[in-house]
Motif scaffolding. Structure first.
Motif, PDB file in Angstrom:
ATOM      1  N   LEU A  95       0.824  -1.209   0.000  1.00  0.00           N
ATOM      2  CA  LEU A  95       0.000   0.000   0.000  1.00  0.00           C
ATOM      3  C   LEU A  95       0.860   1.262   0.000  1.00  0.00           C
ATOM      4  N   ILE A  96       1.957   1.235   0.741  1.00  0.00           N
ATOM      5  CA  ILE A  96       2.856   2.394   0.758  1.00  0.00           C
ATOM      6  C   ILE A  96       3.440   2.625  -0.631  1.00  0.00           C
ATOM      7  N   LYS A  97       3.815   1.552  -1.314  1.00  0.00           N
ATOM      8  CA  LYS A  97       4.318   1.680  -2.695  1.00  0.00           C
ATOM      9  C   LYS A  97       3.257   2.311  -3.594  1.00  0.00           C
ATOM     10  N   MET A  98       2.015   1.925  -3.403  1.00  0.00           N
ATOM     11  CA  MET A  98       0.926   2.502  -4.197  1.00  0.00           C
ATOM     12  C   MET A  98       0.777   3.988  -3.908  1.00  0.00           C
ATOM     13  N   TYR A  99       0.848   4.360  -2.625  1.00  0.00           N
ATOM     14  CA  TYR A  99       0.775   5.779  -2.272  1.00  0.00           C
ATOM     15  C   TYR A  99       1.927   6.555  -2.888  1.00  0.00           C
TER      16      TYR A  99
END
Length: 112
Positions: A95-99
């Protein structure tokens, strides 16, 4: 359950909980674009999980050597905490990579 195993169980639960909390803190930071702070939280989460995995490995090695532990609901509960913390870490990393990708796209759009 003997006192030593009880201490081990509560140590697993404590470190797994610390890891899970750090993961969700990292997610909130990433949501606000604070990726350096988020990465520090994820590093802390990984360190906490590493401590738990070392404890778990010790238990497995003891059992492999013939020193079996009593199977208890409390030990199973500790293992559940470990697994949910581990899963949270893996999912929140994604999710952090997506953000990060989302913020980069927004920056590029603003600079055009």
């Amino acid at each position: 359950m003997n006192m030593e195993l009880e201490e081990i169980v509560f140590t697993i639960i404590s470190h797994a909980g610390n890891s899970r909390s750090a993961c969700f803190e990292a997610l909130n930071l990433a949501r606000n674009g604070e990726f350096d702070k988020a990465n520090l939280c994820m590093k802390q989460a990984k360190e906490e999980l590493s401590l738990v995995h070392n404890i778990q490995t010790g238990l497995i090695q003891e059992e492999a050597a013939g020193n079996k532990q009593e199977l208890s609901l409390l030990l199973m509960h500790a293992e559940d905490h470990l697994m949910t913390a581990s899963l949270a870490k893996d999912l929140i990393c994604e999710l952090i990579k997506m953000y990060e990708e989302k913020f980069k796209e927004k920056e590029i759009a603003c600079n055009v």
